[in-house]
Design an enzyme around this catalytic site. Sequence first.
Site, short mmCIF file in Angstrom:
data_model
loop_
_atom_site.label_atom_id
_atom_site.label_comp_id
_atom_site.label_asym_id
_atom_site.label_seq_id
_atom_site.Cartn_x
_atom_site.Cartn_y
_atom_site.Cartn_z
N ARG A 234 0.86 -1.18 0.00
CA ARG A 234 0.00 0.00 0.00
C ARG A 234 0.89 1.23 0.00
O ARG A 234 1.94 1.25 0.67
CB ARG A 234 -0.90 0.03 1.25
CG ARG A 234 -2.09 -0.91 1.18
CD ARG A 234 -3.13 -0.44 0.15
NE ARG A 234 -4.30 -1.30 0.11
CZ ARG A 234 -4.46 -2.36 -0.69
NH1 ARG A 234 -3.50 -2.69 -1.53
NH2 ARG A 234 -5.57 -3.05 -0.67
N GLU A 263 -3.45 7.69 -4.48
CA GLU A 263 -3.80 7.20 -5.82
C GLU A 263 -5.08 7.88 -6.31
O GLU A 263 -6.00 8.05 -5.53
CB GLU A 263 -3.99 5.68 -5.77
CG GLU A 263 -2.69 4.98 -5.46
CD GLU A 263 -2.86 3.47 -5.25
OE1 GLU A 263 -3.94 2.94 -5.52
OE2 GLU A 263 -1.91 2.85 -4.78
N HIS A 281 -1.11 0.49 -9.75
CA HIS A 281 -1.73 -0.46 -8.81
C HIS A 281 -2.31 -1.67 -9.57
O HIS A 281 -3.52 -1.92 -9.53
CB HIS A 281 -2.82 0.25 -7.98
CG HIS A 281 -3.13 -0.47 -6.70
ND1 HIS A 281 -3.51 0.18 -5.54
CD2 HIS A 281 -3.14 -1.79 -6.39
CE1 HIS A 281 -3.73 -0.70 -4.58
NE2 HIS A 281 -3.52 -1.91 -5.07
C1 DGY Z 1 -5.51 -5.92 -2.96
O1 DGY Z 1 -6.13 -6.95 -3.26
O2 DGY Z 1 -5.46 -5.50 -1.80
C2 DGY Z 1 -4.79 -5.22 -4.06
O3 DGY Z 1 -4.18 -4.09 -3.69
C3 DGY Z 1 -5.66 -5.08 -5.28
O4 DGY Z 1 -5.50 -6.33 -5.82
#
Ligand code: DGY
Length: 316
Positions: A234, A263, A281
Amino acid sequence: MTSVLVTKRIWPDAIDLLRRSVDEVEYVETDDGIGAEELLTRSRGKQAIVSQLTDKFTAAVLDQLAGIRIISNVAVGFDNIDVPAAVARGILVTNTPDVLTDTTADFAWTLLMAAARRVVEGHAYVHSGQWRKWAVDLLVGQDIHHRTLGIFGLGRIGQAVARRARGFSMRVLYHDVQEIDNDLGAEFVDKETLLRESDFVSVHVPLSDATRKLIGEPELRLMKPTAILVNTSRGPVVDEAAVARALRERWIAYAGLDVFEREPQVHPDLLALENVVLAPHIASASIETRRKMSMMAAENAIAGLQGRRPPNLVQV
Ligand code: DGY
């Protein structure tokens, strides 16, 4: 009568499944998503929400979701949902683990390798017509094999990343809240040792108050000047402004980033640099995996609506 809100576009098969199993499906079939106000309006009269990481469920939002029994997130991460607040209000929260583990690990490696071997710079060089001749030091990068990979967070994805390192005969270090029994030859070390000794640092921790800005200026200054940082977890786990400075001033050599603090905005200093590979992402974005994530989220929502324990209940 059962009713579900799907806040954003998901795989068509998952919508078909929901339509076969739930009386009413309100589907916001766009990629834009909906704001907090529209989320509240559209949630009225529903018992389930199939959400995405761009939908924010704070305690204040959850307070207004009368009648919602389950929030089914199409992601393994659930930092967009205040889970303790949801639980306190009797709302189940589910996620989509496992199906994206290998796909995400593949992509962490994609970024690592693209950064180490300067693939994006090479692409731009060829594309712009600058390539005139072979040269002994043209876009020379770094070897990956036999070097040291440091992994923050040896959970499912971290382990899958470590497993791939064996093919490159690498030494693997990891740091986590505790030592984790593993058969991957990954060695538990403190944070400072990992930062000092790793040639590649890959981040695989969930976002929480404990991991916010896990990698900031002090951590970047500990890394080798030749080191490469990869983040597919993240954005807020890494201090983006500090990374931009570290790359510009060469405290570290390169970064591969798939996730960002705000984002879809990316720190403007990162956009101006050549020693970074940026992706929007997409670490879990293979056709098969995004379909599986959508199906899993639909199944979780249906189970919750039918009064069954959803298979992927988030527990905190
Ligand atoms: C998640 O699944 O947490 C990702 O960031 C998106 O696939």
